[in-house]
Design an enzyme around this catalytic site. Structure first.
Site: not given
Ligand code: GLN
Length: 493
Positions: A78, A153, A177
């Site tokens: 990420k 997210s 997330s």
């Protein structure tokens, strides 16, 4: 032989061990796949050359006799984890072109275990969002239906794993997330207890809530990754001081009294009545109920529990997280790193223009809310009150755990929605965080595992929440469920 992109982490480790394929071949294959599926928007940065070099090195280490479950296994990070070899943006224009001088601890540990990073994955700006629509670099599409969001997210992480671009990815979870995008994409994700993974080099959103964890295709693969990424780190003052954990061994450990047919014998699973409200979509409710029945067949006992402040977790989180964000994001002032406005009159004007240009609308909204709730005259009414309620929410969990070993429920109130469907009403997205926020506020571990398909053929996850440091028990139950079901093995066309 199964196509390499259909193999999970554990399976790839075995194939690499058996020399059925090399890490270089595997990496090449996945890089080509990433290339043909760029319309998903999952990757923000791919470095083929570095990945192939790392794969060749892993192959050499294996040839020299080294073993390791993750040696030569590709993954991606990420873009909220800083990396020395690749740019880091946190999904924000503020950090476009930024390069960190060091690797985040999680990245460094996975690298040391021999994993091969293909690049950096899209995410909501500074991890603020639930749909990946807040990324400054465009949305991510859900591989199950490109018209729908992958969740957020960690949307790029979940989409990349679901689309079989990588067998696993790192994610972060502040209020859901990891779990919510895993649920929306039919992948398996675990957010460990606060303090299990180091936050060093993880760009801070809300420091008292942020935790790293893996998104993969099974509980087993998550266990392998979590063992490598976790552990005490003196560079993170909130890192838990514990010896290294073998989550894979904990996942496999048999329960006393268990049998092959009833591996969960004696396990008490608590169902908070607040997690099954009238507003829960019928498809989600049905799938969660069916998954619970499966867990019962495997030997678990279902018990009723209550988390009475579940609804309050939304206002509590949306006060505390923005408060911490407003403080954390004050460092992006155009001086030390990232974007700086090209034209300005004086220092104050430079700060203002830099921040006005660099931050997107959701980030600005949170900085303003956070600054407001911390300001003189409002602090006691909002921030202090939210802190008190946070304590009570954590206490509610301890009361519930007096009568059960794990807690189960839905991850999200519905399946993934369509891109743009929520318009510009941020509160809609905030409300959909209701089932993931409580465990985040309490600092408890939680996971999402694929449990079926709901409306529009979209995946639905089951959430399991454990007590502090009960990752082993969570992974054990999830693994037993996945041995008996094949939801986690389904892949989008
Ligand atoms: N959806 C939540 C938010 O927007 C959680 C995000 C996260 O866990 N990083 O804040």
């Amino acid at each position: 032989m199964t196509s390499p992109h259909d193999m999970g982490v554990a399976e790839l480790g075995r194939a690499l061990d058996a020399r059925a394929l090399s890490s270089r071949e595997l990496t090449q294959h996945l890089l080509a796949r990433v290339d043909t599926r760029s319309s998903l928007g999952a990757f923000l940065h791919v470095d083929a050359e570095a990945a192939l070099a790392a794969a060749a090195e892993a192959d050499a280490r294996r040839a020299a006799g080294e073993a390791g479950a993750l040696l030569g296994v590709p993954l991606a990070h990420k873009d909220i984890f800083v990396t020395a070899d690749a740019p880091t943006t946190a999904g924000s224009q503020m950090l476009a072109g930024y390069r960190s001088p060091f690797d985040a601890t999680v990245v460094a540990r996975l690298k040391a275990a021999g994993t091969v990073s293909l690049g950096k994955l899209n995410c909501d700006e500074f991890a603020m969002g639930s749909a990946n629509e807040n990324s400054a670099f465009g949305p991510v599409r859900n591989p199950w239906d490109p018209a729908r969001v992958p969740g957020g997210s960690s949307g790029g992480s979940a989409a990349a794993v679901a689309a079989r671009l990588v067998p696993a990815a790192t994610g972060t979870d502040t209020g859901g997330s990891i779990r919510q995008p895993a649920s929306f994409t039919g992948t398996t994700g675990i957010k460990p207890t606060y303090g299990v993974c180091s936050r060093y080099g993880m760009i801070a959103f809300a420091s008292s809530l942020d935790q790293a964890g893996p998104i993969a295709r099974s509980a087993e693969d998550c266990a392998l990754l979590l063992s490598a990424m976790s552990g005490f780190d003196e560079r993170d003052a909130t890192s838990a001081q514990r010896p290294p954990q073998d989550f894979h061994a904990q996942m496999l450990a048999a329960r006393p009294g268990a049998s092959a047919a009833r591996p969960l014998e004696g396990l008490r699973i608590g169902l908070p009545r607040e997690f099954f409200p009238a507003g829960l979509a019928a498809d989600v409710a049905g799938i969660v109920r069916a998954a619970l029945a499966e867990l019962e067949t495997l030997g678990a006992t279902l018990v009723d529990v209550s988390l009475p402040r579940t609804e309050l977790s939304i206002p509590v989180y949306y006060i505390i997280a923005p408060a911490e964000a407003s403080s954390n994001l004050s460092r992006f002032d155009g001086v030390k790193f990232g974007h700086r406005a090209a034209q300005y009159a004086d220092l104050l004007d430079m700060y203002k223009r830099t921040r006005a240009e660099g931050f997107g609308p959701e980030v600005k909204r949170r900085i303003m809310i956070g600054t407001y709730v911390l300001s003189h005259g409002y602090y006691d009414a909002y921030y202090l009150q939210a802190q008190k309620l946070r304590r009570m929410i954590a206490d509610d969990f301890q009361a519930a755990f007096a009568g059960c070993d794990l807690i189960a429920g839905p991850v999200a109130p519905s399946v993934a929605w369509k891109l743009g469907e929520q318009g510009d009403d941020p509160v809609k997205a905030y409300l959909a965080d209701i089932f993931t926020l409580p465990a985040s506020l309490a600092g408890l571990p939680g996971m999402s595992l694929p449990a079926g398909f709901g409306e529009h053929g979209m995946p639905v996850g089951l959430q399991l929440i454990g007590n502090y440091f009960a990752e082993g028990a969570l992974l054990h139950a999830a693994h037993a469920f996945q041995q008996a079901t094949d939801w986690h093995q389904r892949s989008p066309q």
